[in-house]
Design a protein around this motif. Sequence first.
Motif, PDB file in Angstrom:
ATOM      1  N   GLY A 314       0.517  17.852 -10.040  1.00  0.00           N
ATOM      2  CA  GLY A 314       0.186  18.254  -8.682  1.00  0.00           C
ATOM      3  C   GLY A 314      -0.338  16.878  -8.112  1.00  0.00           C
ATOM      4  N   THR A 315      -0.826  16.008  -8.779  1.00  0.00           N
ATOM      5  CA  THR A 315      -1.737  14.919  -8.406  1.00  0.00           C
ATOM      6  C   THR A 315      -0.493  13.594  -7.952  1.00  0.00           C
ATOM      7  OG1 THR A 315      -2.389  13.885 -10.393  1.00  0.00           O
ATOM      8  CG2 THR A 315      -3.823  15.531  -9.318  1.00  0.00           C
ATOM      9  N   THR A 316      -0.846  12.906  -7.261  1.00  0.00           N
ATOM     10  CA  THR A 316      -0.097  11.625  -6.904  1.00  0.00           C
ATOM     11  C   THR A 316      -0.716  10.482  -7.702  1.00  0.00           C
ATOM     12  OG1 THR A 316       0.588  12.634  -4.972  1.00  0.00           O
ATOM     13  CG2 THR A 316       0.944  10.237  -5.041  1.00  0.00           C
ATOM     14  N   VAL A 317       0.215   9.736  -8.016  1.00  0.00           N
ATOM     15  CA  VAL A 317       0.002   8.249  -8.550  1.00  0.00           C
ATOM     16  C   VAL A 317       0.842   7.096  -7.803  1.00  0.00           C
ATOM     17  CG1 VAL A 317       1.545   8.313 -10.453  1.00  0.00           C
ATOM     18  CG2 VAL A 317      -0.312   6.669 -10.581  1.00  0.00           C
ATOM     19  N   ARG A 318       0.426   6.202  -7.359  1.00  0.00           N
ATOM     20  CA  ARG A 318       1.221   5.174  -6.890  1.00  0.00           C
ATOM     21  C   ARG A 318       1.244   4.083  -7.881  1.00  0.00           C
ATOM     22  NH1 ARG A 318      -0.826   2.747  -1.806  1.00  0.00           N
ATOM     23  NH2 ARG A 318      -2.756   3.362  -2.501  1.00  0.00           N
ATOM     24  N   LEU A 319       2.484   3.484  -8.139  1.00  0.00           N
ATOM     25  CA  LEU A 319       2.723   2.384  -8.941  1.00  0.00           C
ATOM     26  C   LEU A 319       3.316   1.068  -8.266  1.00  0.00           C
ATOM     27  CD1 LEU A 319       4.645   4.453 -11.630  1.00  0.00           C
ATOM     28  CD2 LEU A 319       2.083   4.131 -11.605  1.00  0.00           C
ATOM     29  N   LYS A 320       2.904   0.070  -8.692  1.00  0.00           N
ATOM     30  CA  LYS A 320       3.185  -1.396  -8.319  1.00  0.00           C
ATOM     31  C   LYS A 320       4.325  -1.884  -9.131  1.00  0.00           C
ATOM     32  CE  LYS A 320       0.139  -3.702  -5.935  1.00  0.00           C
ATOM     33  NZ  LYS A 320      -0.859  -4.500  -5.504  1.00  0.00           N
ATOM     34  N   ILE A 321       5.596  -2.167  -8.951  1.00  0.00           N
ATOM     35  CA  ILE A 321       6.371  -2.319  -9.843  1.00  0.00           C
ATOM     36  C   ILE A 321       7.261  -3.619  -9.673  1.00  0.00           C
ATOM     37  CG2 ILE A 321       8.852  -1.560 -10.862  1.00  0.00           C
ATOM     38  CD1 ILE A 321       6.524   0.325 -11.413  1.00  0.00           C
ATOM     39  N   ILE A 322       7.453  -4.495 -10.583  1.00  0.00           N
ATOM     40  CA  ILE A 322       8.254  -5.707 -10.737  1.00  0.00           C
ATOM     41  C   ILE A 322       9.750  -5.024 -11.428  1.00  0.00           C
ATOM     42  CG2 ILE A 322       8.865  -7.877 -11.544  1.00  0.00           C
ATOM     43  CD1 ILE A 322       6.623  -7.737  -9.693  1.00  0.00           C
ATOM     44  N   PRO A 323      10.818  -4.928 -10.628  1.00  0.00           N
ATOM     45  CA  PRO A 323      11.950  -4.515 -11.149  1.00  0.00           C
ATOM     46  C   PRO A 323      12.280  -5.151 -12.297  1.00  0.00           C
ATOM     47  CG  PRO A 323      12.373  -4.381  -8.796  1.00  0.00           C
ATOM     48  CD  PRO A 323      10.770  -5.205  -9.199  1.00  0.00           C
ATOM     49  N   ALA A 324      13.113  -4.741 -13.279  1.00  0.00           N
ATOM     50  CA  ALA A 324      13.702  -5.218 -14.466  1.00  0.00           C
ATOM     51  C   ALA A 324      14.527  -6.446 -14.055  1.00  0.00           C
ATOM     52  CB  ALA A 324      14.579  -4.397 -15.340  1.00  0.00           C
ATOM     53  N   GLY A 325      14.469  -7.677 -14.772  1.00  0.00           N
ATOM     54  CA  GLY A 325      15.171  -8.748 -14.675  1.00  0.00           C
ATOM     55  C   GLY A 325      14.490  -9.742 -13.480  1.00  0.00           C
ATOM     56  N   GLN A 326      13.555  -9.115 -12.685  1.00  0.00           N
ATOM     57  CA  GLN A 326      13.063 -10.302 -11.706  1.00  0.00           C
ATOM     58  C   GLN A 326      11.835 -10.986 -12.283  1.00  0.00           C
ATOM     59  OE1 GLN A 326      12.494  -8.451  -7.860  1.00  0.00           O
ATOM     60  NE2 GLN A 326      14.555  -7.381  -7.929  1.00  0.00           N
ATOM     61  N   GLU A 327      11.502 -12.028 -11.589  1.00  0.00           N
ATOM     62  CA  GLU A 327      10.277 -12.955 -12.048  1.00  0.00           C
ATOM     63  C   GLU A 327       8.936 -12.258 -11.695  1.00  0.00           C
ATOM     64  OE1 GLU A 327      10.494 -15.515 -13.926  1.00  0.00           O
ATOM     65  OE2 GLU A 327      12.559 -15.539 -14.023  1.00  0.00           O
ATOM     66  N   LEU A 328       7.982 -12.654 -11.946  1.00  0.00           N
ATOM     67  CA  LEU A 328       6.715 -12.121 -11.857  1.00  0.00           C
ATOM     68  C   LEU A 328       6.299 -12.458 -10.178  1.00  0.00           C
ATOM     69  CD1 LEU A 328       4.161 -12.396 -14.936  1.00  0.00           C
ATOM     70  CD2 LEU A 328       4.841 -10.254 -13.690  1.00  0.00           C
ATOM     71  N   SER A 329       6.886 -13.424  -9.798  1.00  0.00           N
ATOM     72  CA  SER A 329       6.556 -13.994  -8.291  1.00  0.00           C
ATOM     73  C   SER A 329       7.238 -13.151  -7.188  1.00  0.00           C
ATOM     74  CB  SER A 329       7.068 -15.278  -8.428  1.00  0.00           C
ATOM     75  OG  SER A 329       8.545 -15.556  -8.551  1.00  0.00           O
ATOM     76  N   ALA A 330       8.139 -12.182  -7.769  1.00  0.00           N
ATOM     77  CA  ALA A 330       9.058 -11.424  -6.872  1.00  0.00           C
ATOM     78  C   ALA A 330       8.251 -10.225  -6.214  1.00  0.00           C
ATOM     79  CB  ALA A 330      10.161 -10.706  -7.739  1.00  0.00           C
ATOM     80  N   GLN A 331       8.609  -9.978  -5.056  1.00  0.00           N
ATOM     81  CA  GLN A 331       7.797  -9.055  -4.594  1.00  0.00           C
ATOM     82  C   GLN A 331       7.751  -7.630  -4.837  1.00  0.00           C
ATOM     83  OE1 GLN A 331       6.016  -9.459  -1.611  1.00  0.00           O
ATOM     84  NE2 GLN A 331       5.357  -7.477  -1.623  1.00  0.00           N
ATOM     85  N   PRO A 332       6.583  -7.080  -5.310  1.00  0.00           N
ATOM     86  CA  PRO A 332       6.644  -5.934  -6.175  1.00  0.00           C
ATOM     87  C   PRO A 332       7.054  -4.601  -5.152  1.00  0.00           C
ATOM     88  CG  PRO A 332       4.279  -6.446  -5.736  1.00  0.00           C
ATOM     89  CD  PRO A 332       5.046  -7.617  -5.446  1.00  0.00           C
ATOM     90  N   LYS A 333       7.456  -3.650  -5.799  1.00  0.00           N
ATOM     91  CA  LYS A 333       7.934  -2.445  -4.920  1.00  0.00           C
ATOM     92  C   LYS A 333       6.843  -1.543  -5.183  1.00  0.00           C
ATOM     93  CE  LYS A 333      11.351  -0.226  -7.814  1.00  0.00           C
ATOM     94  NZ  LYS A 333      12.667   0.411  -8.056  1.00  0.00           N
ATOM     95  N   ILE A 334       6.553  -0.644  -4.124  1.00  0.00           N
ATOM     96  CA  ILE A 334       5.533   0.521  -4.426  1.00  0.00           C
ATOM     97  C   ILE A 334       5.966   1.949  -4.827  1.00  0.00           C
ATOM     98  CG2 ILE A 334       3.532   1.656  -3.490  1.00  0.00           C
ATOM     99  CD1 ILE A 334       3.119  -1.289  -4.163  1.00  0.00           C
TER     100      ILE A 334
END
Length: 706
Positions: A314-334
Amino acid sequence: MFKNVVFGLALISVVACGSKPRVNLEEGALELKPSAQHQVIASEVANLLENYSYKKVPMTDSLSRIVFENLLKSMDQYRNYLLQSDVDDFKKFENTISQDFKKGDLSAPFFIFNVYSKRYLEAMEFALTQVDVDHDFSKKENYVAFREKLPYFKTDAELKDQWRKRVKYDLLNLRLTSTDKDSVDVTKHKETLRKRYENIISQAKKTNSNDAFQLIMTSLTDAVDPHTTYYNPSFAQAFNEGMSNTFEGIGARLQMENEMVTIKEVIAGGPAFKDKSLNVDDRIIGVAQGDGEFDDIIGWRLDAAVAKIKGPKGTTVRLKIIPAGQELSAQPKIVSLKREKIVVAEESAQKEIKQVKGEDGKTYKIGLIKLPKFYIDFEAFRKRDPDYKSTTRDVRLILDTLRQEKVDAVVLDLRSNGGGSLQEAIELTGLFIDKGPVVQVRDVRNRVEVDSDEEAGVAWDGPFGVLINRFSASASEIFAGAIQDYGRGVILGSQSYGKGTVQSAIDMSRFISATNKLLLKAKGEDKDPNTPNGAPEFGQINITMGKFYRVTGSSTQHKGVTPDVVFPTQYTAEKFGESSEPAALPWDQIKASNFTRVADLKSVTEKLNGIHQARMKKSPEYQYLLEDIEEFKKSDSIQEISLNEVDLQKERDKAKAKNRARINKGLELRGLPLWKEGEPQPKIEFDFVLDESLNVMGDLIRVVKK
């Protein structure tokens, strides 16, 4: 009294949590110290073992020596890190270490652990220096990886030579297993190995005092009883989730790769699966609770990161994700997910329908139920949740389905089922017998309680078989023993584990005095900041509080359950099972309980064995099984690996050819296409024991009809 206890063989992966370690930067070694909380817990655990456990073992010199040996083995089982001089130095603690636990003095085991961690890092850092050395792969020399039966190294030079060989073996292994055309060029292999060792060193430097404390406490509890265990808060939570087959979180399996938490599986039905925003190999670089600030988790220990990601449903967690195959410098998605209760389906009861052609030419339908463990969601059960998950409820539904599908017999596969809830063992037995005692339990005061199935009626009254092996333990043995004693079904397989003790899972906070809690709070050590939500703050002890007996009065301790139809096995009693445990309780017996057999199956099992043995004499697959057992026995010796490229390649080619011949023999026996050179290895599991057990059930159906 004993129904809500846990007494299975607990297998839990090592994930601990705690504060950051202090590091000696000059030597690169950890300087871990026990916390005040550790000292209080150690003293209380020693008191429990002396005064309240079933064995009531005093903290004496003789126990100290066992704890000492356990500690050395748990750190350096294969003797690749410590020197003989280190072990000689440690021996000053050999006769006093258990008495120190009683006083809450952990200085000796922490000293030993710190020396070990220093040697470990030294070995790995030396290995790193050997990656770029020019190794001669034409030289005739051997490497021994598993040195448990060999002495500790006497000199630093000997130990370094072992690690030189280890690096050479790792490079040679990469070279021989490479699928690249340029596999002779070792540059890429060296880079792969360098990253591997750097990652090992990085993770080792994150070892903390809770890790050391867990290992140290296990060395103590194992010396008293192989099934009494102290779990720190993270371990306790993992154990309890395993018992319930559920956990609360986002529904993803995570792994550490290159200092980043990486998604390795999205669990069907969970929040991540439903949301479809997470994929395998996505990397989680930040975690926030609800609308809170993000914590950057790159470089964190996996367990600390998991503690942030998991949480109450029931609680919410937000994750900052670097999608598979992308460089660490890529804009993370939330990604924002609402946590849910996740059911671990693959560890729950599952059914299959098998068809067997009997000796009479008729085809019989047999319902096969595979049960990996005896589980129950204790928390949901205590809260009177009408939909709580349990073994008995799941199996009852499966039996209803099998009855509708008009199966001729049912087999319950308990192979490698290490146990679980006593309550579930009793209630599951009740699905096959109509009321009556199931198990007797003798407690620490020698009082005997008879636990019975009190629900009238049965869920399945047709031909029934139970399949067990050497790793079927505890609840599996209670269930199989009761079915055998009542004459309710036929037991098939090999002798079970022989674990006849009962453990109660107790929150350690019950034993920490109010005074000690106040003192710890004053020091700021009453709760580790990385303790997962909902985990017991002082950990949990699963302590042996009783011994169980079959309704006949015989204990399963050491002896286990002997099947009615016995299959050969490579797992001998001398090396596997309760009888191989030095600290295990002995076998004994008490008075039989008042029970009424459903049937006397002695004459039936004699007929089944006669038919089975006659079939085995003509069975090429049976010979195949016996050959596999002999091969397994040959592997129990000190294995020397050649570091000569030509010789090692020859050994591997020979082993590969032998493996191919074995698999093709099995395929041929089943009339399947053979595995040809260049093709991927067939993913086929040959389960002769199951196949023949189903044949025996076909025999049982015919014998019962007659």
